[in-house]
Design an enzyme around this catalytic site. Structure first.
Site, PDB file in Angstrom:
ATOM      1  N   CYS A  30      12.349  12.978  -8.924  1.00  0.00           N
ATOM      2  CA  CYS A  30      12.596  13.465 -10.277  1.00  0.00           C
ATOM      3  C   CYS A  30      12.572  12.280 -11.245  1.00  0.00           C
ATOM      4  CB  CYS A  30      13.950  14.166 -10.329  1.00  0.00           C
ATOM      5  SG  CYS A  30      14.265  14.854 -11.981  1.00  0.00           S
ATOM      6  N   LEU A  79     -10.705 -11.285   1.986  1.00  0.00           N
ATOM      7  CA  LEU A  79     -12.158 -11.319   1.825  1.00  0.00           C
ATOM      8  C   LEU A  79     -12.597 -12.295   0.729  1.00  0.00           C
ATOM      9  CD1 LEU A  79     -14.702 -10.044   2.939  1.00  0.00           C
ATOM     10  CD2 LEU A  79     -14.370  -8.109   1.401  1.00  0.00           C
ATOM     11  N   CYS A 113      16.949  20.091 -11.961  1.00  0.00           N
ATOM     12  CA  CYS A 113      17.305  19.885 -13.373  1.00  0.00           C
ATOM     13  C   CYS A 113      16.250  20.389 -14.359  1.00  0.00           C
ATOM     14  CB  CYS A 113      17.619  18.413 -13.628  1.00  0.00           C
ATOM     15  SG  CYS A 113      16.145  17.380 -13.666  1.00  0.00           S
ATOM     16  N   ASN A 149       0.829  -1.204   0.000  1.00  0.00           N
ATOM     17  CA  ASN A 149       0.000   0.000   0.000  1.00  0.00           C
ATOM     18  C   ASN A 149       0.862   1.252   0.000  1.00  0.00           C
ATOM     19  OD1 ASN A 149      -2.041  -1.797   0.135  1.00  0.00           O
ATOM     20  ND2 ASN A 149      -2.471  -1.515   2.318  1.00  0.00           N
ATOM     21  N   VAL A 150       0.390   2.243  -0.715  1.00  0.00           N
ATOM     22  CA  VAL A 150       1.159   3.479  -0.850  1.00  0.00           C
ATOM     23  C   VAL A 150       0.498   4.616  -0.068  1.00  0.00           C
ATOM     24  CG1 VAL A 150       2.072   2.794  -3.104  1.00  0.00           C
ATOM     25  CG2 VAL A 150      -0.040   4.121  -3.020  1.00  0.00           C
ATOM     26  N   GLY A 208      -5.351  -8.982   2.890  1.00  0.00           N
ATOM     27  CA  GLY A 208      -5.949  -8.009   1.976  1.00  0.00           C
ATOM     28  C   GLY A 208      -5.217  -7.841   0.665  1.00  0.00           C
ATOM     29  N   THR A 209      -4.718  -8.946   0.125  1.00  0.00           N
ATOM     30  CA  THR A 209      -4.012  -8.837  -1.163  1.00  0.00           C
ATOM     31  C   THR A 209      -4.436  -9.965  -2.095  1.00  0.00           C
ATOM     32  OG1 THR A 209      -1.868  -8.786  -2.265  1.00  0.00           O
ATOM     33  CG2 THR A 209      -1.921  -9.916  -0.141  1.00  0.00           C
ATOM     34  N   HIS A 262       5.922  -0.679  -2.721  1.00  0.00           N
ATOM     35  CA  HIS A 262       5.472  -0.018  -3.957  1.00  0.00           C
ATOM     36  C   HIS A 262       5.522   1.503  -3.865  1.00  0.00           C
ATOM     37  CE1 HIS A 262       3.129  -3.909  -5.236  1.00  0.00           C
ATOM     38  NE2 HIS A 262       4.438  -4.030  -5.320  1.00  0.00           N
TER      39      HIS A 262
HETATM   40  C1  BJW Z   1     -10.068  -7.480   1.678  1.00  0.00           C
HETATM   41  C2  BJW Z   1     -10.891  -6.512   2.172  1.00  0.00           C
HETATM   42  C3  BJW Z   1     -10.939  -6.420   3.553  1.00  0.00           C
HETATM   43  C4  BJW Z   1     -11.024  -6.340   0.098  1.00  0.00           C
HETATM   44  N1  BJW Z   1     -10.212  -7.252   4.285  1.00  0.00           N
HETATM   45  N2  BJW Z   1      -9.376  -8.306   2.422  1.00  0.00           N
HETATM   46  C5  BJW Z   1       6.351 -12.830 -12.168  1.00  0.00           C
HETATM   47  C6  BJW Z   1       5.323 -13.445 -12.851  1.00  0.00           C
HETATM   48  C7  BJW Z   1       4.502 -12.695 -13.680  1.00  0.00           C
HETATM   49  C8  BJW Z   1       4.655 -11.324 -13.838  1.00  0.00           C
HETATM   50  C9  BJW Z   1       5.645 -10.707 -13.143  1.00  0.00           C
HETATM   51  C10 BJW Z   1       6.504 -11.464 -12.336  1.00  0.00           C
HETATM   52  N3  BJW Z   1       7.379 -10.616 -11.784  1.00  0.00           N
HETATM   53  C11 BJW Z   1       7.087  -9.345 -12.191  1.00  0.00           C
HETATM   54  C12 BJW Z   1       6.063  -9.388 -13.044  1.00  0.00           C
HETATM   55  C13 BJW Z   1       5.437  -8.207 -13.714  1.00  0.00           C
HETATM   56  C14 BJW Z   1       4.524  -7.410 -12.797  1.00  0.00           C
HETATM   57  C15 BJW Z   1       3.392  -8.292 -12.304  1.00  0.00           C
HETATM   58  O1  BJW Z   1       3.367  -8.785 -11.202  1.00  0.00           O
HETATM   59  N4  BJW Z   1       2.384  -8.460 -13.120  1.00  0.00           N
HETATM   60  C16 BJW Z   1       1.228  -9.256 -12.724  1.00  0.00           C
HETATM   61  C17 BJW Z   1      -0.034  -8.464 -13.005  1.00  0.00           C
HETATM   62  C18 BJW Z   1       1.295 -10.606 -13.338  1.00  0.00           C
HETATM   63  N5  BJW Z   1       5.278  -6.875 -11.675  1.00  0.00           N
HETATM   64  C19 BJW Z   1       5.934  -5.737 -11.779  1.00  0.00           C
HETATM   65  O2  BJW Z   1       5.928  -5.092 -12.820  1.00  0.00           O
HETATM   66  C20 BJW Z   1       6.730  -5.297 -10.560  1.00  0.00           C
HETATM   67  N6  BJW Z   1       8.044  -5.019 -10.991  1.00  0.00           N
HETATM   68  C21 BJW Z   1       8.987  -5.975 -11.129  1.00  0.00           C
HETATM   69  O3  BJW Z   1       8.850  -7.087 -10.710  1.00  0.00           O
HETATM   70  O4  BJW Z   1      10.116  -5.555 -11.793  1.00  0.00           O
HETATM   71  C22 BJW Z   1      10.944  -6.536 -12.387  1.00  0.00           C
HETATM   72  C23 BJW Z   1      10.245  -7.060 -13.640  1.00  0.00           C
HETATM   73  C24 BJW Z   1       9.661  -6.189 -14.524  1.00  0.00           C
HETATM   74  C25 BJW Z   1       8.974  -6.687 -15.651  1.00  0.00           C
HETATM   75  C26 BJW Z   1       8.876  -8.067 -15.863  1.00  0.00           C
HETATM   76  C27 BJW Z   1       9.481  -8.936 -14.967  1.00  0.00           C
HETATM   77  C28 BJW Z   1      10.179  -8.436 -13.841  1.00  0.00           C
HETATM   78  C29 BJW Z   1       6.173  -3.977 -10.041  1.00  0.00           C
HETATM   79  C30 BJW Z   1       4.831  -4.120  -9.460  1.00  0.00           C
HETATM   80  C31 BJW Z   1       4.311  -2.732  -9.019  1.00  0.00           C
HETATM   81  C32 BJW Z   1       2.847  -2.774  -8.701  1.00  0.00           C
HETATM   82  N7  BJW Z   1       2.323  -1.483  -8.679  1.00  0.00           N
HETATM   83  C33 BJW Z   1       0.904  -1.303  -8.401  1.00  0.00           C
HETATM   84  C34 BJW Z   1       0.369   0.044  -8.952  1.00  0.00           C
HETATM   85  C35 BJW Z   1       1.100   1.237  -8.515  1.00  0.00           C
HETATM   86  C36 BJW Z   1       0.711   1.648  -7.098  1.00  0.00           C
HETATM   87  C37 BJW Z   1      -0.382   2.679  -7.037  1.00  0.00           C
HETATM   88  O5  BJW Z   1      -0.533   3.539  -7.890  1.00  0.00           O
HETATM   89  O6  BJW Z   1      -1.100   2.558  -6.057  1.00  0.00           O
HETATM   90  O7  BJW Z   1       0.662  -1.465  -7.019  1.00  0.00           O
HETATM   91  S1  BJW Z   1      -0.125  -2.550  -9.129  1.00  0.00           S
HETATM   92  C38 BJW Z   1      -1.323  -2.591  -7.869  1.00  0.00           C
HETATM   93  O8  BJW Z   1      -1.361  -3.951  -7.457  1.00  0.00           O
HETATM   94  C39 BJW Z   1      -0.721  -1.751  -6.711  1.00  0.00           C
HETATM   95  C40 BJW Z   1      -0.858  -2.730  -5.561  1.00  0.00           C
HETATM   96  O9  BJW Z   1       0.096  -2.444  -4.554  1.00  0.00           O
HETATM   97  C41 BJW Z   1      -0.671  -4.069  -6.207  1.00  0.00           C
HETATM   98  C42 BJW Z   1      -1.207  -5.212  -5.434  1.00  0.00           C
HETATM   99  O10 BJW Z   1      -2.599  -5.136  -5.334  1.00  0.00           O
HETATM  100  P1  BJW Z   1      -3.295  -5.636  -4.010  1.00  0.00           P
HETATM  101  O11 BJW Z   1      -2.801  -4.857  -2.876  1.00  0.00           O
HETATM  102  O12 BJW Z   1      -3.185  -7.099  -3.918  1.00  0.00           O
HETATM  103  O13 BJW Z   1      -4.805  -5.139  -4.247  1.00  0.00           O
HETATM  104  P2  BJW Z   1      -5.992  -5.808  -5.069  1.00  0.00           P
HETATM  105  O14 BJW Z   1      -7.007  -4.754  -5.261  1.00  0.00           O
HETATM  106  O15 BJW Z   1      -5.518  -6.528  -6.261  1.00  0.00           O
HETATM  107  O16 BJW Z   1      -6.594  -6.904  -4.070  1.00  0.00           O
HETATM  108  C43 BJW Z   1      -7.225  -6.558  -2.860  1.00  0.00           C
HETATM  109  C44 BJW Z   1      -7.632  -7.840  -2.161  1.00  0.00           C
HETATM  110  O17 BJW Z   1      -8.133  -7.485  -0.887  1.00  0.00           O
HETATM  111  C45 BJW Z   1      -8.734  -8.622  -2.890  1.00  0.00           C
HETATM  112  O18 BJW Z   1      -8.337  -9.982  -2.993  1.00  0.00           O
HETATM  113  C46 BJW Z   1      -9.949  -8.494  -1.962  1.00  0.00           C
HETATM  114  O19 BJW Z   1     -10.708  -9.685  -1.852  1.00  0.00           O
HETATM  115  C47 BJW Z   1      -9.316  -8.209  -0.640  1.00  0.00           C
HETATM  116  N8  BJW Z   1     -10.125  -7.379   0.249  1.00  0.00           N
HETATM  117  N9  BJW Z   1     -11.455  -5.820   1.075  1.00  0.00           N
HETATM  118  C48 BJW Z   1      -9.439  -8.194   3.639  1.00  0.00           C
HETATM  119  N10 BJW Z   1     -11.732  -5.489   4.132  1.00  0.00           N
HETATM  120 ZN    ZN Z   2      15.819  16.528 -11.468  1.00  0.00          ZN
END
Ligand code: BJW
Ligand code: ZN
Length: 245
Positions: free
Chosen positions: A122, A217, A147, A97-98, A190-191, A114
Site C-alpha cells: 500500500c 561485460l 484503506c 534485481n527485482v 553484472g552491475t 531493491h
Molecule cells: C553484463 C551482462 C552479462 C550486461 N554479464 N554483465 C551516493 C552518491 C550519489 C548518489 C546517491 C548516493 N546514495 C544514494 C544516492 C541516490 C541514488 C543513486 O544512487 N543515484 C545514482 C544514480 C547516483 N540512490 C537512491 O536513490 C537509493 N536510495 C537511497 O540511497 O536512499 C537514501 C538517499 C536518498 C536520496 C539521496 C541520498 C540518499 C535507491 C536506489 C534504488 C534503485 N532503484 C532502481 C530502479 C527501481 C527498480 C526497478 O524498477 O527495476 O533499481 S535504479 C536501477 O539501477 C535498478 C537497478 O537495481 C539499479 C542498478 O542497476 P544495475 O543492476 O547495475 O544495472 P545496469 O543496467 O545499470 O548495469 C548492468 C551492467 O551489467 C552493465 O555494466 C553491463 O555491462 C553489465 N552486463 N550484460 C555480465 N551478460
Molecule cells: Zn492501505
C-alpha cells in the site's frame, strides 16, 4: 584467469545486478539507455512519477511482471546456487534485481535490496507487502483492501530508502565474515556500479580487509575499486570461475 577459491575458510558476499539476468532475456537499465518508451526510467521508477501518473507506473511494472514470468534462470544464477550449497551460512547474496530469478534458481540466502517485481504494497497504510503477480490492464491502478488508497509496486525507487533490515543483514554478514578469522571475499557481477548504496559495498569490504572481485561485460563506474576484474558474461564466467575446495 584468476580462480576464486571457495574453501572451508571462505566467507563470500555476492552482489548482482541486471547484467546477471541479461542472458535470461531481461533487459538491463543501461541496455535500455535508461529509457522506457522514450522516457527516463526515473519517470516510472520514482515516487514523483507515481504521484504524477500511477497508471503509467503500473503499466511499466505490469509489463515487466509479464516479461519476467516468461524467462528462466541462466547458468550464472545456477553457479551461485552451487556456491551457496558449498558454503552454507558463509554465503550471502545481495541482489539489486527485482525479477526473482535468483530465488527461482534455488538461491536461499538472498537479500532483494531493491524489492521484488512480484510483490505489491500500500502507498498509504501499514498493510505488509504481499505476493502479487497480477498483470493489471492498461490504465488500471489497484486499490488497497484495507484503506482504499492506491497500491504500489514493492520496489525501491530512486530517492527512497532501502529497507533498513536488508542493509543490516548485509552489514551483519560482513562483520561476521571480517571477524571470523577466515577469508572474506566480495564478488559483484553484472552491475554498472552507478547506483548507491550497492555501488559502495566494495569500499566497505576493502576497509574490512576483504578481497574484491568484479565480473562484468563492460567497465563499471566503480571498476577501479576492485582488485580482480574479469570482463565477460556472467553466465559464461561464473560457472567456471570458482574452485570449490
Ligand atoms: C553484463 C551482462 C552479462 C550486461 N554479464 N554483465 C551516493 C552518491 C550519489 C548518489 C546517491 C548516493 N546514495 C544514494 C544516492 C541516490 C541514488 C543513486 O544512487 N543515484 C545514482 C544514480 C547516483 N540512490 C537512491 O536513490 C537509493 N536510495 C537511497 O540511497 O536512499 C537514501 C538517499 C536518498 C536520496 C539521496 C541520498 C540518499 C535507491 C536506489 C534504488 C534503485 N532503484 C532502481 C530502479 C527501481 C527498480 C526497478 O524498477 O527495476 O533499481 S535504479 C536501477 O539501477 C535498478 C537497478 O537495481 C539499479 C542498478 O542497476 P544495475 O543492476 O547495475 O544495472 P545496469 O543496467 O545499470 O548495469 C548492468 C551492467 O551489467 C552493465 O555494466 C553491463 O555491462 C553489465 N552486463 N550484460 C555480465 N551478460
Ligand atoms: Zn492501505
Amino acid at each position: 584467469m584468476d580462480s576464486l577459491i571457495l574453501d572451508s575458510n571462505t566467507w563470500l558476499l555476492v552482489l548482482t545486478g541486471a547484467g546477471v539476468s541479461a542472458e535470461s532475456g531481461v533487459p538491463t537499465f543501461r541496455g535500455m539507455s535508461g529509457l522506457w518508451e522514450d522516457q527516463p526510467v526515473e519517470a516510472v521508477a520514482s515516487p514523483e512519477g507515481f504521484r504524477k501518473d500511477p497508471a503509467l507506473v503500473w503499466r511499466f511494472y505490469s509489463e515487466r511482471r509479464k516479461a519476467a514470468a516468461a524467462v528462466h534462470p541462466n547458468p550464472g544464477h545456477e553457479a551461485l546456487v552451487a556456491w551457496e550449497r558449498h558454503l552454507g551460512d558463509r554465503f550471502l547474496l545481495a541482489t539489486q534485481n527485482v525479477d526473482g530469478l535468483h530465488t527461482r534458481a534455488g538461491s536461499q540466502r538472498v537479500v532483494e535490496m531493491h524489492g521484488n517485481l512480484f510483490k505489491t504494497r500500500c502507498s498509504h497504510c501499514e498493510r505488509p507487502p504481499f505476493e502479487d503477480a497480477t498483470v493489471y490492464p492498461a490504465g488500471a491502478v489497484p486499490e488497497c483492501d484495507a484503506c482504499g488508497k492506491l497500491l504500489r509496486p514493492h520496489i525501491v525507487w530512486f530517492g527512497e530508502y532501502l529497507d533498513p533490515a536488508d542493509i543490516q543483514r548485509i552489514e551483519d554478514f560482513s562483520l561476521r565474515a571480517a571477524t571470523s578469522g577466515g577469508r572474506f571475499v566480495f564478488l559483484a557481477a553484472g552491475t554498472s556500479g552507478a547506483v548507491y548504496p550497492a555501488a559502495g559495498i566494495v569500499d566497505q569490504v576493502r576497509k574490512a580487509g576483504g578481497k574484491t572481485w568484479l565480473v562484468n561485460l563492460d567497465p563499471a563506474e566503480n571498476s577501479n575499486r576492485f582488485e580482480h576484474r574479469i570482463v565477460g558474461k556472467s553466465g559464461e564466467v561464473l560457472p567456471t570461475l570458482a574452485k570449490l575446495a
